[in-house]
Design a protein around this motif. Structure first.
Motif, PDB file in Angstrom:
ATOM      1  N   PRO A 539      66.143  37.909   5.713  1.00 25.88           N
ATOM      2  CA  PRO A 539      65.827  37.017   6.840  1.00 25.88           C
ATOM      3  C   PRO A 539      67.014  36.167   7.287  1.00 25.88           C
ATOM      4  CG  PRO A 539      64.725  36.282   4.820  1.00 25.88           C
ATOM      5  CD  PRO A 539      65.275  37.636   4.553  1.00 25.88           C
ATOM      6  N   ALA A 540      67.903  35.790   6.350  1.00 24.47           N
ATOM      7  CA  ALA A 540      69.094  35.020   6.727  1.00 24.47           C
ATOM      8  C   ALA A 540      69.993  35.838   7.647  1.00 24.47           C
ATOM      9  CB  ALA A 540      69.864  34.590   5.482  1.00 24.47           C
ATOM     10  N   GLY A 541      70.168  37.108   7.326  1.00 25.90           N
ATOM     11  CA  GLY A 541      70.964  38.002   8.175  1.00 25.90           C
ATOM     12  C   GLY A 541      70.329  38.208   9.534  1.00 25.90           C
ATOM     13  N   MET A 542      68.995  38.282   9.567  1.00 25.34           N
ATOM     14  CA  MET A 542      68.289  38.441  10.837  1.00 25.34           C
ATOM     15  C   MET A 542      68.498  37.215  11.728  1.00 25.34           C
ATOM     16  SD  MET A 542      64.740  40.130   9.423  1.00 25.34           S
ATOM     17  CE  MET A 542      64.041  40.575  11.009  1.00 25.34           C
ATOM     18  N   LEU A 543      68.425  36.033  11.125  1.00 30.79           N
ATOM     19  CA  LEU A 543      68.636  34.791  11.877  1.00 30.79           C
ATOM     20  C   LEU A 543      70.039  34.744  12.476  1.00 30.79           C
ATOM     21  CD1 LEU A 543      67.550  31.977  12.700  1.00 30.79           C
ATOM     22  CD2 LEU A 543      68.443  31.106  10.522  1.00 30.79           C
ATOM     23  N   GLN A 548      73.430  35.297  17.563  1.00 32.61           N
ATOM     24  CA  GLN A 548      74.638  35.804  18.200  1.00 32.61           C
ATOM     25  C   GLN A 548      74.355  36.535  19.510  1.00 32.61           C
ATOM     26  OE1 GLN A 548      76.494  38.184  15.170  1.00 32.61           O
ATOM     27  NE2 GLN A 548      77.274  36.426  14.032  1.00 32.61           N
ATOM     28  N   GLU A 549      73.074  36.839  19.765  1.00 33.41           N
ATOM     29  CA  GLU A 549      72.705  37.540  20.996  1.00 33.41           C
ATOM     30  C   GLU A 549      72.332  36.540  22.087  1.00 33.41           C
ATOM     31  OE1 GLU A 549      73.146  40.657  21.367  1.00 33.41           O
ATOM     32  OE2 GLU A 549      73.457  41.228  19.271  1.00 33.41           O
ATOM     33  N   GLY A 551      69.675  35.781  25.725  1.00 33.10           N
ATOM     34  CA  GLY A 551      68.405  36.115  26.348  1.00 33.10           C
ATOM     35  C   GLY A 551      67.243  35.465  25.641  1.00 33.10           C
ATOM     36  N   THR A 552      66.017  35.955  25.936  1.00 29.20           N
ATOM     37  CA  THR A 552      64.825  35.434  25.262  1.00 29.20           C
ATOM     38  C   THR A 552      64.818  35.893  23.813  1.00 29.20           C
ATOM     39  OG1 THR A 552      63.488  37.364  25.832  1.00 29.20           O
ATOM     40  CG2 THR A 552      63.544  35.546  27.445  1.00 29.20           C
ATOM     41  N   LEU A 553      63.916  35.316  23.018  1.00 28.08           N
ATOM     42  CA  LEU A 553      63.857  35.658  21.600  1.00 28.08           C
ATOM     43  C   LEU A 553      63.584  37.146  21.407  1.00 28.08           C
ATOM     44  CD1 LEU A 553      63.964  34.551  18.716  1.00 28.08           C
ATOM     45  CD2 LEU A 553      61.485  34.178  18.834  1.00 28.08           C
ATOM     46  N   TRP A 554      62.652  37.713  22.189  1.00 29.45           N
ATOM     47  CA  TRP A 554      62.322  39.135  22.055  1.00 29.45           C
ATOM     48  C   TRP A 554      63.511  40.010  22.463  1.00 29.45           C
ATOM     49  CZ3 TRP A 554      59.828  42.383  19.462  1.00 29.45           C
ATOM     50  CH2 TRP A 554      59.591  43.681  19.919  1.00 29.45           C
ATOM     51  N   GLU A 555      64.197  39.607  23.535  1.00 31.70           N
ATOM     52  CA  GLU A 555      65.372  40.362  23.973  1.00 31.70           C
ATOM     53  C   GLU A 555      66.470  40.322  22.925  1.00 31.70           C
ATOM     54  OE1 GLU A 555      65.000  39.747  28.837  1.00 31.70           O
ATOM     55  OE2 GLU A 555      66.244  38.398  27.630  1.00 31.70           O
ATOM     56  N   ARG A 556      66.618  39.180  22.295  1.00 33.13           N
ATOM     57  CA  ARG A 556      67.623  39.067  21.221  1.00 33.13           C
ATOM     58  C   ARG A 556      67.294  40.007  20.062  1.00 33.13           C
ATOM     59  NH1 ARG A 556      69.832  32.996  20.418  1.00 33.13           N
ATOM     60  NH2 ARG A 556      70.144  32.420  22.596  1.00 33.13           N
ATOM     61  N   PHE A 557      66.012  40.049  19.676  1.00 28.07           N
ATOM     62  CA  PHE A 557      65.591  40.943  18.598  1.00 28.07           C
ATOM     63  C   PHE A 557      65.870  42.395  18.968  1.00 28.07           C
ATOM     64  CE2 PHE A 557      63.192  37.602  16.405  1.00 28.07           C
ATOM     65  CZ  PHE A 557      63.321  38.026  15.089  1.00 28.07           C
ATOM     66  N   GLN A 558      65.549  42.747  20.194  1.00 23.38           N
ATOM     67  CA  GLN A 558      65.762  44.135  20.628  1.00 23.38           C
ATOM     68  C   GLN A 558      67.240  44.499  20.617  1.00 23.38           C
ATOM     69  OE1 GLN A 558      63.527  44.070  24.428  1.00 23.38           O
ATOM     70  NE2 GLN A 558      62.292  45.721  23.568  1.00 23.38           N
ATOM     71  N   GLN A 559      68.074  43.606  21.150  1.00 22.34           N
ATOM     72  CA  GLN A 559      69.509  43.886  21.202  1.00 22.34           C
ATOM     73  C   GLN A 559      70.119  43.963  19.804  1.00 22.34           C
ATOM     74  OE1 GLN A 559      70.874  40.668  23.640  1.00 22.34           O
ATOM     75  NE2 GLN A 559      69.784  41.392  25.460  1.00 22.34           N
ATOM     76  N   ALA A 560      69.685  43.065  18.917  1.00 23.26           N
ATOM     77  CA  ALA A 560      70.250  43.037  17.563  1.00 23.26           C
ATOM     78  C   ALA A 560      69.794  44.225  16.722  1.00 23.26           C
ATOM     79  CB  ALA A 560      69.869  41.732  16.863  1.00 23.26           C
ATOM     80  N   SER A 561      68.653  44.823  17.070  1.00 23.92           N
ATOM     81  CA  SER A 561      68.154  45.948  16.277  1.00 23.92           C
ATOM     82  C   SER A 561      68.788  47.271  16.685  1.00 23.92           C
ATOM     83  CB  SER A 561      66.631  46.054  16.404  1.00 23.92           C
ATOM     84  OG  SER A 561      66.268  46.311  17.747  1.00 23.92           O
ATOM     85  N   ARG A 562      69.432  47.310  17.879  1.00 20.95           N
ATOM     86  CA  ARG A 562      70.079  48.544  18.335  1.00 20.95           C
ATOM     87  C   ARG A 562      71.432  48.723  17.640  1.00 20.95           C
ATOM     88  NH1 ARG A 562      68.921  46.426  23.754  1.00 20.95           N
ATOM     89  NH2 ARG A 562      66.851  47.163  24.393  1.00 20.95           N
ATOM     90  N   PRO A 563      71.870  49.971  17.483  1.00 20.21           N
ATOM     91  CA  PRO A 563      73.213  50.202  16.919  1.00 20.21           C
ATOM     92  C   PRO A 563      74.288  49.591  17.810  1.00 20.21           C
ATOM     93  CG  PRO A 563      71.922  52.235  16.949  1.00 20.21           C
ATOM     94  CD  PRO A 563      71.153  51.229  17.744  1.00 20.21           C
TER      95      PRO A 563
END
Length: 625
Positions: A539-543, A548-549, A551-563
Motif C-alpha cells: 500500500p505504501a508503494g501504491m500511495l 506522482q500521477e 487527474g482524479t483519484l480513479w484516473e491516477r489509479f488507472q494511469q499508475a496501473s498501466r505499464p
C-alpha cells in the motif's frame, strides 16, 4: 525528435542507461552459468535438514504424492512466471514493476524480506565454518564428555555399548556430548537469560561471520561474471559429497531402519490437510519463489534463452536432490539408532538440530570421523553459499537498476557497503543469546509476508497486466505461448493454493520457541511487525505511485496501473508490436529492420515478431469495429 545530449540531465539519463541494460549490466558468460546458479540457489540447506524430516513425519513415502502435486500446481508455474518476468525485461525485482508502477511496493517488500533473510542465513554459514574448522583434528571435540563445557548430564554413547552387549542405561535424562558442544561451547547460550539479554559477543563466531561475508563479497564482486563461475564448483560439488555420504550411509549396519522410517508409506496421512499444507510449504520455500533471486538471475539472460526447459530441469532436479538427501540422512540416523539402542524417531530432528547436533554425533561413531565430518560441513557450506549469492545479487541488482547512472559504475563499492551493513546488523546473532534472534528472524522474516508478496505478484501479472499480454510476451521470447496448464495455474490454482497456505498459517499460528524457551510477548510482536512491514510496502508503494500521477483519484489509479512507456525488452531489436519505438532515443520504425541490418536475414524469432505484430493489428481492428 531526439533531445540534444547537452539538454539531458543526469536524472533523465537514467532511463536511457537502464534501457541498454544487457550491455551495461552484463550477462551470463554462458547458458550453463544461469542454469547452475538457479540449481545452486534452489538446492540449499533446506533440502538436507527440512525435507527428510517433513517427509518422515507426514506419511513417509506417501508424502511424495502431495509433494509432486504441489510442485505441479504451485512450484513450476510460479517459477516459470518469475523467470519470464526477469528475462523479458532484463530488470531486477524493483525496476521490473515498470509493468505496473502502482504495485512497485511488491518489489520493495521483496527486498526487505531478502535483506532480513540474508542477515541470518549468513550466520548459519558462519556456524558451518566453525564446525568445518573444528573438524580439522584427529579427535572431534564433541566426541567425548569431560570438557570444561560439559555438565554432569553429559553421557558418551561409547560407554553404552561394551563389546557386543548393550548395557541397560537410561539415556532419557542425559545429554549427548555433541548437544552440549553446540549449545554450551559454540553458542555459549548459558551466558544469556533470553532474547532481551543477549550477553556478550562470541568473538570466534564473529570472526566466522566476518569470513563468511568476505567469501560472499569476493564471489559477487563482479556480479554474475564472478558468481556465475563460482557456481560451477559450489553447485556441483555438493552432489559428489552427497553421493559419498549416501554410499557410506547405506553400507552401515542398521541403515535400513532409518530408510524404512523415512519412506514407509502411510497413506492415511493423505486425508489430513496438514500434510498437503506441509508439502506446499516445502515446495514454496525450497524453490525460493518470491525472494527475487530467480527474477534477478533471469534478467541477465539473453532475450531468447529457453527458460521453459530450464524451469523443468531446476524444479525436478531440486525435488530429486531432496529425496536423495533423505536417503543419505536417514541411513546414517538408522545406524545411529542401532548404536544407541533407541528408536529412529528419538534421534531424528529437523533444522539446526540435525546439522549441528544429531549428524555430528553420528559422525563420531564412524571410522575416520573427522574426514566424514569435514565432508558433511563442506557440503553444507557450498549449499549455503549458492543461496547467499542469490540473496546478495538480488539486493544489489534491484537497487542499481533503480539508480543505474549513479550506482552501476560503482557496483563493487556498493556491494561492499551492503555486505558491511548486513554484517553489522548480524552482530547481534554472534552474541550468547544470538540463537534466539536467529529463530525469531527465521520464523517471521519470510513467513506470511512472503506469501502475500507472491500472491499479489500472481494477481497483478494475470489480472492487472493481463494474461493475454503476458502470454504474448512469452511468445516473443520463446516462440510459443504457454499452454492451458500454465494459464490455469496462474489464473486460479496457484493463487488459490497460496491463499490457503496463508490462511492456514494465520489460523494455526504458534508462538516461536527454542527448546524449552518461550519468547516474551514483545519479541512475538516484533516478529509479527517484521512480517507486516513487507506487506505494508505494497500500500505504501501504491500511495507513492498515485501521488506522482495527475487527474482524479480513479484516473491516477488507472494511469499508475498501466505499464510505463519504456516497459518491454531492453534491446531495441527485440521490441515488436506495442513495444516498437517506445525506448528513449529510438528512431527505427521496426526493430525487425535492426535485425536485418545486423544479421542480414530473418531468423525464426523475427518470424515470431511478425506473427505477434499481426495478432496485435487484428485485435486493434476488432476493437475499432
Amino acid at each position: 525528435p531526439v533531445t540534444p545530449e547537452l539538454l539531458v540531465s543526469p536524472s533523465s539519463q537514467d532511463g536511457d542507461l537502464g534501457s541498454q541494460c544487457p550491455e551495461d549490466r552484463g550477462n551470463w558468460t554462458g547458458r550453463l552459468d544461469f542454469l547452475l546458479s538457479c540449481i545452486g540457489y534452489c538446492v540449499g540447506l533446506g533440502n538436507v535438514w527440512r525435507f527428510p524430516y517433513r517427509a518422515y513425519t507426514n506419511g513417509g513415502g506417501a508424502f511424495l504424492v502431495p509433494y509432486f502435486i504441489m510442485l505441479a500446481i504451485c512450484g513450476i508455474p510460479i517459477f516459470f512466471m518469475e523467470l519470464s518476468l526477469g528475462q523479458f525485461s532484463s530488470l531486477g525485482p524493483l525496476a521490473v514493476w515498470k509493468i505496473s508502477p502502482l504495485f512497485k511496493g511488491i518489489g520493495m517488500g521483496t527486498i526487505l524480506i531478502v535483506s532480513l533473510v540474508a542477515i541470518y542465513y549468513n550466520m548459519i554459514i558462519a556456524y558451518v565454518l566453525f564446525y568445518l574448522f573444528a573438524s580439522l583434528t584427529s579427535d572431534l571435540p564433541w566426541q567425548h564428555c569431560g570438557n570444561w563445557w560439559n555438565t554432569d548430564l553429559c553421557l558418551d554413547h561409547r560407554i553404552i555399548k561394551v563389546g557386543n552387549t548393550t548395557l541397560p542405561v537410561n539415556i532419557s535424562n542425559t545429554v549427548s556430548p555433541s548437544e552440549e558442544y553446540w549449545s554450551r561451547y559454540v553458542l555459549h547460550i548459558q551466558g544469556s537469560s533470553g532474547i532481551g539479554n543477549p550477553g556478550r559477543i562470541r568473538w570466534n563466531l564473529c570472526l566466522c561471520l566476518l569470513l563468511s561475508w568476505t567469501i560472499v563479497y569476493l564471489c559477487i564482486l563482479k556480479g554474475v561474471k564472478s558468481s556465475g563461475k563460482v557456481v560451477y564448483f559450489t553447485a556441483t560439488f555438493p552432489y559428489l559429497i552427497l553421493v559419498m555420504l549416501l554410499i557410506r550411509g547405506v553400507t552401515l549396519e542398521g541403515a535400513w531402519k532409518g530408510i524404512r522410517f523415512y519412506l514407509t508409506p502411510q497413506f492415511d496421512h493423505l486425508l489430513s490437510s496438514k500434510v498437503w499444507i506441509e508439502a506446499a510449504l516445502q515446495i514454496f520455500y525450497s524453490l525460493g519463489v518470491g525472494f527475487g533471486g530467480l527474477l534477478t538471475f533471469a534478467s541477465y539472460n539473453t532475450f531468447h534463452q529457453n527458460i521453459y526447459r530450464d524451469t523443468f530441469i531446476v524444479t525436478l532436479g531440486n525435488a530429486i536432490t531432496s529425496i536423495l538427501a533423505g536417503f543419505a540422512i536417514f541411513s546414517v540416523l538408522g545406524y545411529m539408532s542401532q548404536e544407541l539402542g533407541v528408536p529412529v524417531n528419538q534421534v531424528a530432528k529437523a533444522g539446526p538440530g540435525l546439522a549441528f547436533v544429531v549428524y555430528p554425533q553420528a559422525m563420531t561413531m564412524l571410522p575416520l570421523s573427522p574426514f566424514w565430518s569435514f565432508l558433511f560441513f563442506f557440503m553444507l557450506l557450498t549449499l549455503g553459499l549458492d543461496s547467499q549469492f542469490a540473496f546478495m545479487e538480488t539486493i544489489v541488482t534491484a537497487v542499481t537498476d533503480e539508480f543505474p547512472y549513479y550506482l552501476r559504475p560503482k557496483k563493487a563499492v556498493f556491494s561492499a557497503a551492503i555486505c558491511v551493513g548486513l554484517f553489522l546488523m548480524g552482530l547481534i546473532l554472534t552474541t550468547e543469546g544470538g540463537m534466539y534472534w536467529l529463530v525469531l528472524l527465521d520464523d517471521y522474516s519470510a513467513g506470511f509476508g512472503l506469501m502475500v508478496v507472491v500472491i499479489t505478484t500472481c494477481l497483478v501479472v494475470t489480472r492487472v497486466y493481463g494474461m493475454k499480454r503476458f502470454c504474448r510476451d512469452i511468445h516473443m521470447m520463446l516462440g510459443f505461448q504457454p499452454g492451458p496448464y500454465f494459464r490455469a495455474c496462474w489464473m486460479v490454482l496457484s493463487p488459490a493454493t497460496m491463499m490457503a497456505l496463508l490462511v492456514y498459517n494465520i489460523v494455526k499460528y504458534q508462538p516461536s520457541e527454542y527448546g524449552s524457551y518461550r519468547f516474551p510477548a514483545w519479541a512475538e510482536a516484533l516478529g509479527i511487525l517484521m512480517g507486516l512491514c513487507s506487506c505494508l510496502m505494497i500500500p505504501a508503494g501504491m500511495l507513492m505511485a498515485v501521488l506522482q500521477e495527475e487527474g482524479t483519484l480513479w484516473e491516477r489509479f488507472q494511469q499508475a496501473s498501466r505499464p510505463t512507456m519504456d516497459w518491454g525488452p531492453s534491446l531495441e531489436e527485440n521490441r515488436t508490436g506495442t513495444y516498437v519505438a517506445s525506448l528513449a532515443g529510438s528512431q527505427s520504425p521496426k526493430p525487425l529492420m535492426v535485425h536485418m541490418r545486423k544479421y542480414g536475414g530473418i531468423t525464426s524469432y523475427e518470424n515470431t515478431a511478425i506473427e505477434v505484430d499481426k495478432e496485435i493489428e487484428e485485435e486493434e481492428e476488432e476493437s475499432m469495429m
